[in-house]
Scaffold this motif. Structure first.
Motif, mmCIF file in Angstrom:
data_model
loop_
_atom_site.group_PDB
_atom_site.id
_atom_site.type_symbol
_atom_site.label_atom_id
_atom_site.label_comp_id
_atom_site.label_asym_id
_atom_site.label_seq_id
_atom_site.Cartn_x
_atom_site.Cartn_y
_atom_site.Cartn_z
ATOM 1 N N PRO A 154 -9.534 1.215 8.982
ATOM 2 C CA PRO A 154 -10.707 1.787 9.654
ATOM 3 C C PRO A 154 -11.688 2.371 8.646
ATOM 4 N N ALA A 155 -12.960 2.282 8.962
ATOM 5 C CA ALA A 155 -14.008 2.700 8.031
ATOM 6 C C ALA A 155 -13.888 4.168 7.658
ATOM 7 N N GLU A 156 -13.547 5.032 8.633
ATOM 8 C CA GLU A 156 -13.468 6.464 8.340
ATOM 9 C C GLU A 156 -12.329 6.783 7.381
ATOM 10 N N LEU A 157 -11.279 5.959 7.389
ATOM 11 C CA LEU A 157 -10.188 6.162 6.458
ATOM 12 C C LEU A 157 -10.603 5.711 5.063
ATOM 13 N N VAL A 158 -11.290 4.587 4.975
ATOM 14 C CA VAL A 158 -11.721 4.073 3.676
ATOM 15 C C VAL A 158 -12.700 5.033 3.008
ATOM 16 N N THR A 159 -13.658 5.530 3.761
ATOM 17 C CA THR A 159 -14.708 6.354 3.166
ATOM 18 C C THR A 159 -14.209 7.703 2.697
ATOM 19 N N GLY A 160 -13.114 8.201 3.276
ATOM 20 C CA GLY A 160 -12.533 9.463 2.801
ATOM 21 C C GLY A 160 -13.481 10.640 2.912
ATOM 22 N N PRO A 161 -13.842 11.290 1.784
ATOM 23 C CA PRO A 161 -13.392 10.961 0.432
ATOM 24 C C PRO A 161 -11.983 11.500 0.161
ATOM 25 N N TRP A 162 -11.254 10.796 -0.709
ATOM 26 C CA TRP A 162 -9.895 11.179 -1.068
ATOM 27 C C TRP A 162 -9.861 11.674 -2.505
ATOM 28 N N ASP A 163 -9.057 12.723 -2.736
ATOM 29 C CA ASP A 163 -8.821 13.200 -4.094
ATOM 30 C C ASP A 163 -7.672 12.442 -4.749
ATOM 31 N N TYR A 164 -6.655 12.131 -3.949
ATOM 32 C CA TYR A 164 -5.498 11.382 -4.440
ATOM 33 C C TYR A 164 -5.176 10.247 -3.474
ATOM 34 N N ILE A 165 -4.744 9.137 -4.040
ATOM 35 C CA ILE A 165 -4.178 8.025 -3.272
ATOM 36 C C ILE A 165 -2.833 7.717 -3.919
ATOM 37 N N ILE A 166 -1.762 7.759 -3.132
ATOM 38 C CA ILE A 166 -0.429 7.594 -3.697
ATOM 39 C C ILE A 166 0.344 6.536 -2.914
ATOM 40 N N GLY A 167 1.417 6.044 -3.518
ATOM 41 C CA GLY A 167 2.280 5.076 -2.847
ATOM 42 C C GLY A 167 3.520 4.805 -3.670
ATOM 43 N N SER A 168 4.587 4.371 -3.006
ATOM 44 C CA SER A 168 5.871 4.119 -3.668
ATOM 45 C C SER A 168 6.391 2.738 -3.317
ATOM 46 N N ASP A 169 6.749 1.973 -4.346
ATOM 47 C CA ASP A 169 7.346 0.643 -4.183
ATOM 48 C C ASP A 169 6.493 -0.238 -3.279
ATOM 49 N N LEU A 170 5.205 -0.286 -3.539
ATOM 50 C CA LEU A 170 4.288 -1.079 -2.720
ATOM 51 C C LEU A 170 4.224 -2.531 -3.161
ATOM 52 N N VAL A 171 4.643 -2.805 -4.395
ATOM 53 C CA VAL A 171 4.654 -4.179 -4.916
ATOM 54 C C VAL A 171 6.100 -4.577 -5.155
ATOM 55 N N TYR A 172 6.663 -5.358 -4.246
ATOM 56 C CA TYR A 172 8.079 -5.716 -4.313
ATOM 57 C C TYR A 172 8.303 -7.218 -4.384
ATOM 58 N N ASP A 173 7.230 -8.025 -4.234
ATOM 59 C CA ASP A 173 7.322 -9.470 -4.430
ATOM 60 C C ASP A 173 5.950 -9.970 -4.878
ATOM 61 N N GLU A 174 5.818 -11.266 -5.115
ATOM 62 C CA GLU A 174 4.576 -11.782 -5.686
ATOM 63 C C GLU A 174 3.434 -11.853 -4.678
ATOM 64 N N SER A 175 3.718 -11.650 -3.408
ATOM 65 C CA SER A 175 2.630 -11.622 -2.423
ATOM 66 C C SER A 175 2.064 -10.219 -2.213
ATOM 67 N N SER A 176 2.822 -9.191 -2.599
ATOM 68 C CA SER A 176 2.405 -7.810 -2.350
ATOM 69 C C SER A 176 1.064 -7.447 -2.994
#
Length: 245
Positions: A154-176
């Motif tokens: 959603p646009a309101e989520l993309v626009t933020g603004p965000w100070d931090y963007i975090i994530g864990s184990d988001l790339v687990y195969d070659e399509s990720s």
């Protein structure tokens, strides 16, 4: 479940809480490694590992042998050791929150966090947000959960603004990377000053190389997150920082 608040609303709601300062203790690399190994083999909780008394999760038993859980714990440890004094009052977007370990750690340090994942994961994350509501409120933080489709955020989520963007184990195969890179590019386009920290499990060189290539194609650069002195991190999981080229 209600509509998640925008970052500005998160900040306004959090101001009403009385902050409680949570301080992490930074150990030298050798002692930290010994301690983490001993803790990982014990029956202690995730809260014990990240050094926040009272932080609890319904799925504690999943931590043993689970790369997603371990990756999130490693990110939480990095945030505790290197960012805990910079977190309070910041707006944070967590991608792929899972059970909420890293996002709730930031909320317990006083951040205003929106934890996101696939719709089927939202109930699990919401349960743990509720379990830790008093702890987070006492720290002056705020935690909410929302479903997020990376291909159509959603646009309101993309626009933020965000100070931090975090994530864990988001790339687990070659399509990720093909799914992750475009949404990170859009988020950093709207919040160019955001700090992006990802806990990445090294599975194969091919996956890592493909991730680097795809990220570059989307105008993103990958580097190791800074650490102090002799602290080189672990070989199996890296905390990486993503920036715009």
């Amino acid at each position: 479940m209600g509509r998640p608040m925008a970052p500005q609303q998160l900040q306004q709601q959090a101001r009403g809480a009385s902050p409680v300062v949570c301080q992490g203790v930074k150990l030298d690399a050798a002692m930290q490694a010994l301690l983490e190994d001993a803790i990982a083999r014990s029956t202690c909780t995730v809260g014990d590992r990240v050094g926040i008394i009272g932080l609890k999760f319904a799925e504690e038993n999943l931590k043993e042998g689970c790369p997603i859980m371990e990756s999130a714990i490693r990110l939480a440890l990095y945030l505790r050791d290197y960012r805990n004094k910079q977190i309070a009052g910041r707006t944070v977007l967590e991608l792929g929150t899972g059970i909420g370990v890293a996002g709730l750690t930031m909320a317990a340090f006083g951040a205003n966090v929106l934890l996101t994942d696939l719709p089927e994961v939202v109930p699990v994350a919401s349960k743990n947000v509720n379990k830790n509501a008093d702890l987070v409120k006492g720290a002056g933080g705020l935690a909410q959960v929302a479903a997020l489709d990376w291909s159509n955020p959603p646009a309101e989520l993309v626009t933020g603004p965000w100070d931090y963007i975090i994530g864990s184990d988001l790339v687990y195969d070659e399509s990720s990377p093909d799914a992750l890179a475009p949404v990170l590019s859009r988020l950093l386009g709207a919040s160019p000053r955001a700090t992006v920290l990802l806990s990445h499990v090294h599975r194969t060189d091919a996956i890592d190389d493909h991730m680097t290539q795809v990220f570059q194609q989307h105008g993103l650069d990958i580097g190791l997150a800074p650490r102090d002195g002799e602290d080189k991190g672990e070989d199996d999981v890296s905390i990486i920082m993503v920036r715009r080229l």
